[in-house]
Design a protein around this motif. Sequence first.
Motif, short mmCIF file in Angstrom:
data_model
loop_
_atom_site.label_atom_id
_atom_site.label_comp_id
_atom_site.label_asym_id
_atom_site.label_seq_id
_atom_site.Cartn_x
_atom_site.Cartn_y
_atom_site.Cartn_z
N LEU A 93 80.45 -10.59 55.25
CA LEU A 93 79.50 -9.66 55.87
C LEU A 93 78.71 -10.32 57.00
O LEU A 93 78.40 -9.67 58.00
N GLU A 105 78.63 -8.81 60.73
CA GLU A 105 77.36 -8.55 61.43
C GLU A 105 77.34 -9.32 62.77
O GLU A 105 76.84 -8.80 63.77
N GLU A 153 77.05 -7.71 66.51
CA GLU A 153 75.99 -8.01 67.47
C GLU A 153 76.53 -8.53 68.80
O GLU A 153 75.89 -8.34 69.83
N PRO A 180 68.47 3.72 61.54
CA PRO A 180 68.16 2.66 60.56
C PRO A 180 68.38 3.09 59.10
O PRO A 180 68.78 2.27 58.27
N LYS A 181 68.12 4.37 58.78
CA LYS A 181 68.31 4.80 57.40
C LYS A 181 69.79 4.84 57.03
O LYS A 181 70.18 4.48 55.92
N ARG A 230 72.01 2.91 58.54
CA ARG A 230 72.37 1.49 58.49
C ARG A 230 72.05 0.92 57.11
O ARG A 230 72.82 0.11 56.56
N ALA A 231 70.90 1.34 56.56
CA ALA A 231 70.52 0.88 55.22
C ALA A 231 71.56 1.32 54.19
O ALA A 231 71.94 0.54 53.30
N ARG A 233 74.65 -0.89 54.56
CA ARG A 233 74.46 -2.25 54.02
C ARG A 233 74.33 -2.23 52.50
O ARG A 233 74.80 -3.14 51.82
N MET A 234 73.73 -1.18 51.96
CA MET A 234 73.57 -1.06 50.52
C MET A 234 74.95 -0.97 49.85
O MET A 234 75.22 -1.67 48.87
N ASP A 239 76.79 -4.37 50.31
CA ASP A 239 76.27 -5.40 49.41
C ASP A 239 76.63 -5.11 47.95
O ASP A 239 76.86 -6.03 47.17
N LEU A 240 76.65 -3.82 47.59
CA LEU A 240 77.03 -3.46 46.23
C LEU A 240 78.44 -3.99 45.94
O LEU A 240 78.70 -4.57 44.89
N ALA A 261 78.64 3.33 39.76
CA ALA A 261 77.46 3.45 40.62
C ALA A 261 77.86 3.94 42.01
O ALA A 261 77.24 4.84 42.59
N GLN A 273 78.59 7.63 42.52
CA GLN A 273 77.38 8.44 42.54
C GLN A 273 76.64 8.31 43.89
O GLN A 273 76.18 9.30 44.45
N ILE A 274 76.58 7.09 44.41
CA ILE A 274 75.90 6.86 45.69
C ILE A 274 76.62 7.58 46.83
O ILE A 274 76.00 8.22 47.68
N PRO A 286 71.83 3.81 40.71
CA PRO A 286 72.96 3.88 39.79
C PRO A 286 73.50 2.51 39.39
O PRO A 286 74.22 2.40 38.40
N GLN A 325 69.70 -3.05 46.63
CA GLN A 325 70.33 -4.25 47.18
C GLN A 325 69.30 -4.96 48.08
O GLN A 325 68.95 -4.48 49.16
N ALA A 338 69.89 -5.50 51.87
CA ALA A 338 69.88 -4.24 52.62
C ALA A 338 68.44 -3.77 52.83
O ALA A 338 68.09 -3.26 53.90
N TYR A 393 66.52 -3.48 56.45
CA TYR A 393 65.86 -2.22 56.85
C TYR A 393 64.42 -2.48 57.28
O TYR A 393 63.96 -1.96 58.30
N GLU A 400 64.39 -3.96 60.68
CA GLU A 400 64.69 -3.04 61.79
C GLU A 400 63.55 -2.07 62.05
O GLU A 400 63.38 -1.61 63.18
N ASP A 417 73.83 -14.58 52.23
CA ASP A 417 74.98 -14.03 51.49
C ASP A 417 75.53 -15.05 50.49
O ASP A 417 75.98 -14.68 49.40
#
Lengths: 217, 217
Positions: free
Chosen positions: A74, A78, A82, A94-95, A97-98, A101-102, A105-106, A142, A145-146, B56, B72, B75, B79, B82, B105
Motif C-alpha cells: 500500500l 500511495e 502521488e 476525502p470521505k 478516500r477514507a 483506505r479502510m 487496510d482491512l 465484515a 457488509q461494508i 463489522p 482502521q 485510514a 483522513y 487530509e 504499514d
Amino acid sequence: MTESGKPILYSYFRSSCSWRVRIALALKGIDYETVPINLIKDGGQQFSKDFQALNPMKQVPALKIDGITIHQSLAIIEYLEETRPTPRLLPQDPKKRASVRMISDLIAGGIQPLQNLSVLKQVEEELQLTWAQNAIISGFNALEQILQSTAGTYCVGDEVTMADLCLVPQVANAERFKVDCTPYPTISSINKRLLVLEAFQVTHPCRQPDTPTELRA
Amino acid sequence: MTESGKPILYSYFRSSCSWRVRIALALKGIDYETVPINLIKDGGQQFSKDFQALNPMKQVPALKIDGITIHQSLAIIEYLEETRPTPRLLPQDPKKRASVRMISDLIAGGIQPLQNLSVLKQVEEELQLTWAQNAIISGFNALEQILQSTAGTYCVGDEVTMADLCLVPQVANAERFKVDCTPYPTISSINKRLLVLEAFQVTHPCRQPDTPTELRA
C-alpha cells in the motif's frame, strides 16, 4: 532502476501483495522489469542476503523506483499515486478516500497477514487450512457488509480504486484456500467485474514471467 | 458526532491501534469524546450488535467524524491529515511520505495483527507469549535496520509523523510481551524521545477514561 531507467519490481507470481502492485503499475501504464523472488525455492529466496538488504522484512513486493526502494504494497501504491496521479486510484473526495483506505487496510492488515505463508508455517500442518479460512471468512463477513454501503460498480463507487487492487488478489487467495464465496455476493460480483479488465488480466498470477508452466493460462 | 458536534472515538485504553489515533487527535488539537469498548468484559464489547453495526470488523478504534464512521487506524489518520492538515503527520516530499507509510504499514500490517488479542486466542495458551514475541522480534529486526536510513530525531527525519504514532504503541506492546529491546537501540531511543511529548503522554494507556484504577499513572 535498470540501466534503461525502468523501475524494478521484486515479485512472486502467487503473492497477493505483489499482484496489488502489478495492477497499479499496469493501470498507470508504468513500464517495469520483474525480478522474480521465489518464496519456496532454495528455502525461500526472500531470505537471501541480497534480498534482505533490499527489504529487511524479507517479503515481496519491493519496488525500486526514482532512486529509492519501497516495500509494503500500500505504501508503494500511495507513492505511485502521488508521483503518477493518472489515472487516479484514490477518489478526490476525502470521505471516499477514507472508504478506499479502510477497505484496503482491512484486507492488507486484517486478512492477508493472517493467511500468508510465513504465518501458516507456524501453525500445525493439519490446522493450516482452517486457520487461513477463518482469517478470510472473518474478514469477508465484515467486508461484505461494508461494501453494501460503499460499492457501485467497484468497491467504492464506479471507479477502480486501491481497494479493488486489494480485493481481487484476496478473492484469489480465498479460492486457493477453498473458501465458499456464496455468502459474499457483493464481493463476488465486484471481483467478477474487475477480473475482465485488462490491467487485472495481464497481471494475473497465471501470466507472470515466473509462473510455472503447469499453472500458466 | 455528539450533539455538541464533537467526534466520538470508540477506543480501548490498552489497544495499540486506538492509541495511534488518540495521538493523532491530540497532536492536531481535535477535541473528542471517548466511548470505551472493553475488549475483555462481557465476553468482549466489540462483539455487541450495536458495535458491530458501527464496525463489522469488531475492532477498535472507530471514529465518528464529519457524519461518517471510519475504522482502521491508518485510514483514520490519513483522513484527519487530509481534512485537518496542521500540524502535518506526513512530510511534503513524496519519498519521505513513502518511508513514513512503509514503516506505518510494517507495524500496522506486519507486526500488530499477528500479536493482537483475537489472533492469540487461536493459539494454544502456553504458546501465546512466544507467538507474540516472535511476531514483534521479526518485525523489529527489520524496523531497526530500516530506521537506520530514515531516522533523524524521530522515525523519518526530525518531525513527528504517522510512523511515530505507530512506533510508540508497538514498543509498549513489546514491553507487555516481555520482548528484550536491547538489540534495538534506534527503536528504543526514538521511543524515548517521543514518550516525553505531551501528545504521547496524555494519550497513554495508563491515562484513559477507561483505564482501570490499578493501572493508572
